[in-house]
Design a protein around this motif. Structure first.
Motif, short mmCIF file in Angstrom:
data_model
loop_
_atom_site.label_atom_id
_atom_site.label_comp_id
_atom_site.label_asym_id
_atom_site.label_seq_id
_atom_site.Cartn_x
_atom_site.Cartn_y
_atom_site.Cartn_z
N PHE A 105 11.01 3.14 -1.29
CA PHE A 105 10.01 2.12 -0.97
C PHE A 105 9.83 1.14 -2.13
N LEU A 106 9.96 1.61 -3.35
CA LEU A 106 9.87 0.73 -4.51
C LEU A 106 11.01 -0.29 -4.50
N LEU A 165 12.69 -1.28 -1.86
CA LEU A 165 12.47 -2.18 -0.73
C LEU A 165 11.43 -3.24 -1.06
N ALA A 166 10.34 -2.84 -1.68
CA ALA A 166 9.29 -3.79 -2.05
C ALA A 166 9.80 -4.79 -3.08
N ALA A 167 10.58 -4.33 -4.05
CA ALA A 167 11.13 -5.24 -5.06
C ALA A 167 12.09 -6.24 -4.43
N THR A 168 12.88 -5.76 -3.47
CA THR A 168 13.81 -6.65 -2.76
C THR A 168 13.05 -7.70 -1.97
N LEU A 169 12.00 -7.30 -1.28
CA LEU A 169 11.20 -8.26 -0.52
C LEU A 169 10.53 -9.29 -1.42
N GLU A 172 3.15 9.37 -1.26
CA GLU A 172 4.50 9.91 -1.26
C GLU A 172 4.60 11.13 -2.17
N ARG A 173 4.96 12.24 -1.60
CA ARG A 173 5.13 13.46 -2.39
C ARG A 173 6.58 13.60 -2.87
N ASN A 174 7.50 13.03 -2.12
CA ASN A 174 8.91 13.12 -2.47
C ASN A 174 9.30 11.92 -3.33
N PRO A 175 9.79 12.15 -4.55
CA PRO A 175 10.13 11.02 -5.43
C PRO A 175 11.25 10.14 -4.87
N ARG A 176 12.13 10.71 -4.07
CA ARG A 176 13.21 9.93 -3.48
C ARG A 176 12.66 8.88 -2.51
N ARG A 184 0.81 -1.22 0.00
CA ARG A 184 0.00 0.00 0.00
C ARG A 184 0.84 1.27 0.00
N ARG A 185 2.01 1.20 0.58
CA ARG A 185 2.85 2.39 0.69
C ARG A 185 3.33 2.87 -0.69
N LEU A 186 3.29 2.02 -1.69
CA LEU A 186 3.77 2.39 -3.02
C LEU A 186 2.75 3.17 -3.83
N SER A 187 1.60 3.39 -3.29
CA SER A 187 0.62 4.19 -4.00
C SER A 187 1.14 5.62 -4.13
N PRO A 188 1.17 6.18 -5.32
CA PRO A 188 1.78 7.50 -5.52
C PRO A 188 1.13 8.61 -4.70
#
Length: 42
Positions: free
Chosen positions: A24-25, A27-31, A15-19, A8-12
């Motif tokens: 998080f992207l 981290l999610a890909a790693t998991l 997050e306002r800051n692209p960094r 859910r945290r990856l919903s644009p």
């Protein structure tokens, strides 16, 4: 990309800051890759 939809945290809208979004992207890909690797090796 469908594997990442479960985070859910990856919903644009959250997050306002692209960094932060890229962090998080990554981290999610790693998991996702780790979980898949564990499943394939057991």
């Amino acid at each position: 990309m469908s594997w990442l939809s479960g985070y859910r945290r990856l919903s644009p809208r959250y997050e306002r800051n692209p960094r932060n979004y890229l962090a998080f992207l990554g981290l999610a890909a790693t998991l996702c890759c780790y979980n898949r690797l564990v499943r394939l090796t057991t």
